[in-house]
Write an enzyme that holds these catalytic residues in place. Structure first.
Site, short mmCIF file in Angstrom:
data_model
loop_
_atom_site.label_atom_id
_atom_site.label_comp_id
_atom_site.label_asym_id
_atom_site.label_seq_id
_atom_site.Cartn_x
_atom_site.Cartn_y
_atom_site.Cartn_z
N LYS A 1 -9.48 3.16 -1.90
CA LYS A 1 -9.72 2.60 -0.58
C LYS A 1 -11.04 3.11 0.00
O LYS A 1 -11.27 4.32 0.09
CB LYS A 1 -8.55 2.97 0.34
CG LYS A 1 -8.56 2.29 1.69
CD LYS A 1 -7.27 2.63 2.43
CE LYS A 1 -7.13 1.89 3.74
NZ LYS A 1 -5.86 2.21 4.42
N GLU B 1 0.82 -1.21 0.00
CA GLU B 1 0.00 0.00 0.00
C GLU B 1 0.86 1.27 0.00
O GLU B 1 1.92 1.32 0.62
CB GLU B 1 -0.89 0.01 1.25
CG GLU B 1 -1.78 1.23 1.38
CD GLU B 1 -2.55 1.26 2.70
OE1 GLU B 1 -3.55 1.99 2.77
OE2 GLU B 1 -2.14 0.57 3.66
N CYS C 1 -5.70 -2.66 2.97
CA CYS C 1 -5.35 -2.52 4.38
C CYS C 1 -6.56 -2.51 5.32
O CYS C 1 -7.13 -3.56 5.62
CB CYS C 1 -4.48 -1.29 4.56
SG CYS C 1 -3.49 -1.31 6.08
#
Length: 261
Positions: A112, A43, A146
């Site tokens: 995200k 990431e 994540c």
């Protein structure tokens, strides 16, 4: 059917996109030398969590990153799940994954969805709201980033399309790494999918990262663990295992979504 994945776990240089692009070139080359079908990156690899510096550092429209990934994919004939990078979209910034096939075709992108307040993402980034479902190396796949890992309802929403492989690029600090493995194994088991998760190593001004990028099978067993070293590790994924797992316990067929409010 089997595929070979390469996990590019590395020490992201804080606020140094040029240095990180050079390292990505090295990692993809190493993955190709190992005859990987797919290479996966961590990431925010272009900038690290230098969020207050994004106006100067973020990739405008993601174009520089996309061009790099397309170039490397074509050069080495490898699919790339491009971790994620900081991207500037108009006045906003997003944490974006780009996925390309060995011909350099863009298969999908993902911003995200769940922003992590503990690392100030909610102060600097705009959340995404779209799934990223794609077929890479012949495998129906999806990617997340994540903190998304902590939201099983979101993972299931995407996985119900028939995914066989879930990708999770991350910058997951060492202090919470025990939960990293627990959550990844749970996502594999409950969705009856393989999971490939790539973390980083090294330090930024606020966090220490100790890697442990993982490949996990649909029974929750760890196939590969990168430990704490910088570099590429490989794992072979046997997709035929999915039938033996899903046949006796058809969790997707047995769902009762009308009750899930």
């Amino acid at each position: 059917m089997k595929i070979k994945v390469a996990l590019g776990q590395f020490n992201i240089q804080f606020a140094q996109p040029a240095a990180n692009r050079t390292r990505v070139r090295e990692l993809v080359a190493a993955a190709a030398d190992g005859e990987a079908d797919v290479v996966v990156l961590p990431e925010m690899w272009n900038t690290g969590y230098a969020l207050d510096k994004l106006p100067a550092l973020a990739d405008e429209g993601g174009q520089e990153t996309l061009a790099l990934l397309q170039e490397l994919a074509r050069q080495y004939q490898v699919g790339i799940v491009g971790g994620s990078v900081a991207v500037k979209i108009g006045p906003h910034f997003v944490n974006r994954t780009l996925v390309v096939d060995p011909l350099g075709n863009l298969l999908g992108q993902y911003d995200k969805v769940h922003l992590f307040g503990l690392m100030a993402e909610d102060q600097y980034l705009q959340a995404g709201n779209q799934e990223n479902y794609f077929r890479l190396a012949g495998v129906p796949s999806a990617s997340f980033i994540c903190y998304d890992l902590r939201f099983p309802e979101w993972i299931r929403t995407v996985a119900r399309h028939g995914t066989d492989l879930l990708y999770f690029p991350a910058e997951w600090p060492a202090v919470r790494i025990p939960q990293w493995e627990i959550l990844l194994r749970a996502r594999a088991v409950e969705n009856q999918c393989f999971v490939v998760a790539v973390n980083r190593v090294g330090d930024d001004p606020d966090n220490h990262f100790n890697g442990h990028s993982l490949v996990i099978d649909p029974l929750g067993r760890v196939i590969a663990d990168a430990g704490e070293r910088d570099g590429v590790i490989f794992a072979e994924i046997d997709l035929d295992q999915l039938g033996t797992v899903r046949g006796p316990i058809p969790v997707f067929a047995d769902r009762r979504p009308e009750l899930y409010k």
